[in-house]
Design an enzyme around this catalytic site. Structure first.
Site, PDB file in Angstrom:
ATOM      1  N   SER A   1      -4.440 -27.783 -46.099  1.00 38.97           N
ATOM      2  CA  SER A   1      -4.787 -28.847 -47.022  1.00 38.97           C
ATOM      3  C   SER A   1      -6.225 -28.761 -47.547  1.00 38.97           C
ATOM      4  O   SER A   1      -6.557 -29.474 -48.492  1.00 38.97           O
ATOM      5  CB  SER A   1      -4.568 -30.192 -46.327  1.00 38.97           C
ATOM      6  OG  SER A   1      -5.441 -30.334 -45.221  1.00 38.97           O
TER       7      SER A   1
ATOM      8  N   SER B   1      -5.253 -26.169 -41.586  1.00 43.20           N
ATOM      9  CA  SER B   1      -5.773 -26.441 -42.936  1.00 43.20           C
ATOM     10  C   SER B   1      -7.130 -25.843 -43.276  1.00 43.20           C
ATOM     11  O   SER B   1      -7.550 -25.903 -44.423  1.00 43.20           O
ATOM     12  CB  SER B   1      -5.823 -27.945 -43.172  1.00 43.20           C
ATOM     13  OG  SER B   1      -4.526 -28.403 -43.401  1.00 43.20           O
TER      14      SER B   1
ATOM     15  N   LYS C   1     -14.941 -31.549 -47.751  1.00 39.70           N
ATOM     16  CA  LYS C   1     -13.585 -32.029 -48.048  1.00 39.70           C
ATOM     17  C   LYS C   1     -13.604 -33.554 -48.180  1.00 39.70           C
ATOM     18  O   LYS C   1     -14.389 -34.230 -47.510  1.00 39.70           O
ATOM     19  CB  LYS C   1     -12.668 -31.579 -46.900  1.00 39.70           C
ATOM     20  CG  LYS C   1     -11.185 -31.801 -47.119  1.00 39.70           C
ATOM     21  CD  LYS C   1     -10.410 -31.189 -45.954  1.00 39.70           C
ATOM     22  CE  LYS C   1      -8.930 -31.438 -46.017  1.00 39.70           C
ATOM     23  NZ  LYS C   1      -8.196 -30.823 -44.883  1.00 39.70           N
TER      24      LYS C   1
END
Ligand code: GLN
Length: 489
Positions: A160, A184, A85
């Site tokens: 997310s 997330s 990420k």
């Protein structure tokens, strides 16, 4: 092996095949990039990737394998392509966090968890899209544009860590790291039909993870299966002198995971996490599945969880406000032009650099930290958080683990999540309790559920929560569910 056969392998199986020289790392990386070429323009899972560099690394790995007489000494993830990420730093690469504020920011060092992946031999091939600074549940709040659900481009992949989930789902990486503050990792894994593990708080170093809410942020794996999740977790966990809140926790025994049975286990379902106080749909099927295998499943009261969403949004926004104060246009990141005065520079930089959701959190955070509201909001939330921790300790004295849906919904249509921020926040009800208590939780695919608009069936995730350092237990249970076969749903 053909490209299709390679892509069917789990990350763990791929690592074995690479060392047995049955598959080359070069072919694995090429296969992944072929998928990226095919899907990226529709899905937009990545913010950056580096094909040539990754292929070069893969070639080097293959040469080392070919010239190593005893491959058992090679690091575990040798030659396996993974994604991380974009809020996890990788030295020399961009770390934008999905924000205009960091759109040109190049990481000056590597996050400990990414460093651990690299020393385990993994090839990090790119950085994945995310809601700005991790704030959101859909990956629509990225300055660089939304990520779309790989199975249905009219839907969101969750967030997310939606980019990480989407990339693993379409075969654009064999596994990925996400980060989970309030859900997330688990929620996008659930929307994309994957396994997502939020490890015990502190078990994975936060050094190099761009802070959102420091008391809850944790990095963890998003994978196609439970075994890969455990394996990746084992390779990123550990105490780190650069993160004072990190601590060594027991690694997961993969063989124990295989032999785990729920027979005789006591499983609790917190009533407050059920939409109308009753078990129904996929959760009912999961409860029946556990019961039919000899477990005792019961619904119990955890009244404090009614406040979990409020507590989470007060505390996480307060911490975000403090953590985001560093983006002022002076030290690093985006700097607005045409602002000769320092206060004007701050205002203009932050107005232009942050998106809507981030600004909403900063406003909320400043509100709850203001002199007028500090005692009745922030302090109260801190006290209530302790009650959540206590309630979980009590629950785990009665139950081996808890189950609930990962999300109240399957992947919603694009644009629907942002219409009403409050209901989006409320949709985090099932994921934020584990975050507040710092306990581990895993989302494992458990069949499909009809979408809210009634147009199709989409993956549904079962969430399994355990006590601090209970990764072995919850991953064992998740593996048991995974092994349950198709007939269970
Ligand atoms: N949806 C939650 C939020 O917006 C979770 C975010 C996260 O875990 N990073 O805060």
């Amino acid at each position: 092996m053909t490209r299709e056969e390679i892509l069917k392998l789990s990350a763990y199986e791929l690592s074995q095949k690479i060392r047995e020289q049955k598959v080359s790392s070069f072919d694995a990386v090429s296969a992944v990039f072929k998928n990226i070429d095919e899907h990226e323009s529709n899905v937009h899972a990545y913010l950056s990737f580096w094909k040539e560099e990754a292929l070069q690394k893969a070639k080097e790995c293959d040469e080392i394998v070919a010239s190593t007489p005893d491959v058992s000494g090679l690091p575990p993830l040798f030659g396996v392509p993974v994604a991380v990420k974009d809020n996890l730093l990788l030295s020399g690469k961009k770390a934008t966090c999905g924000s205009r504020m960091l759109s040109d920011y190049i990481a000056p060092f590597t996050a400990t968890c990414v460093e651990k992946l690299l020393s385990a031999g993994a090839i990090v091939i790119g950085k994945t899209n995310m809601d700005e600074f991790g704030m959101g549940s859909s990956t629509e709040h990225s300055y660089f544009g939304a990520t779309l659900h790989p199975m249905d481009p009219t839907r969101v992949p969750g967030g997310s860590s939606g980019g990480s989930a989407a990339a693993v789902s379409y075969g654009g990486a064999f596994a990925a790291l996400g980060t989970d503050t309030g859900g997330s990792i688990r929620q996008p894994a659930s929307f994309c039909g994957l396994v997502g593990l939020r490890p015990t708080y502190g078990s994975v170093s936060r050094h190099g993870l761009v802070a959102f809410s420091s008391s809850m942020d944790v990095a963890g794996p998003i994978t196609r299966g439970t075994r890969d999740a455990a394996w990746l977790f084992n390779n990123v966990t550990g105490a780190d002198p650069k993160d004072q809140t990190s601590a060594g926790v027991p690694k997961v025994e993969l063989s124990e995971m295989e032999s785990y049975s729920v027979s005789g286990k006591r499983i609790g379902i917190p009533k407050e996490l059920l939409s109308d106080g009753n078990i129904s749909g996929q959760l009912q099927k999961a409860a029946d599945f556990f019961t039919s295998h000899g477990a005792l499943v019961e619904v119990f009261d955890m009244p404090v969880l009614e406040y979990a969403v409020a507590i989470y949004y007060i505390l996480s926004s307060a911490e975000a406000t403090a953590n985001l104060a560093r983006y002022d246009g002076v030290r690093f990141g985006y700097r607005a032009g045409g602002a000769p005065e320092i206060s004007e520079l701050y205002t203009k930089t932050r107005t232009e650099g942050f998106g809507r959701e981030v600004k909403r959190r900063i406003l909320l955070g400043n509100y709850v930290l203001s002199t007028e509201h500090f005692n009745d909001c922030y302090r109260q939330a801190e006290r209530a958080r302790k009650l959540v921790c206590r309630a979980f300790s009590e629950a785990f004295s009665k139950y081996d683990f808890l189950i609930c849906p990962t999300s109240s919904d399957v992947a919603p249509l694009l644009g629907t999540i942002d219409q009403d921020p409050l209901s989006t926040y409320i949709a985090d009800l099932c994921t934020v309790p584990a975050s507040l208590a710092g306990i581990p939780a895993v989302s494992v695919p458990f069949g499909k559920q009809m979408s809210r608009d009634g147009s199709c069936e989409l993956p549904w995730g079962l969430q399994i929560l355990g006590p601090r350092c209970g990764e072995q237990e919850i991953l064992g249970a998740a593996r048991f569910v995974e092994r349950g076969g198709e007939d269970r749903v």
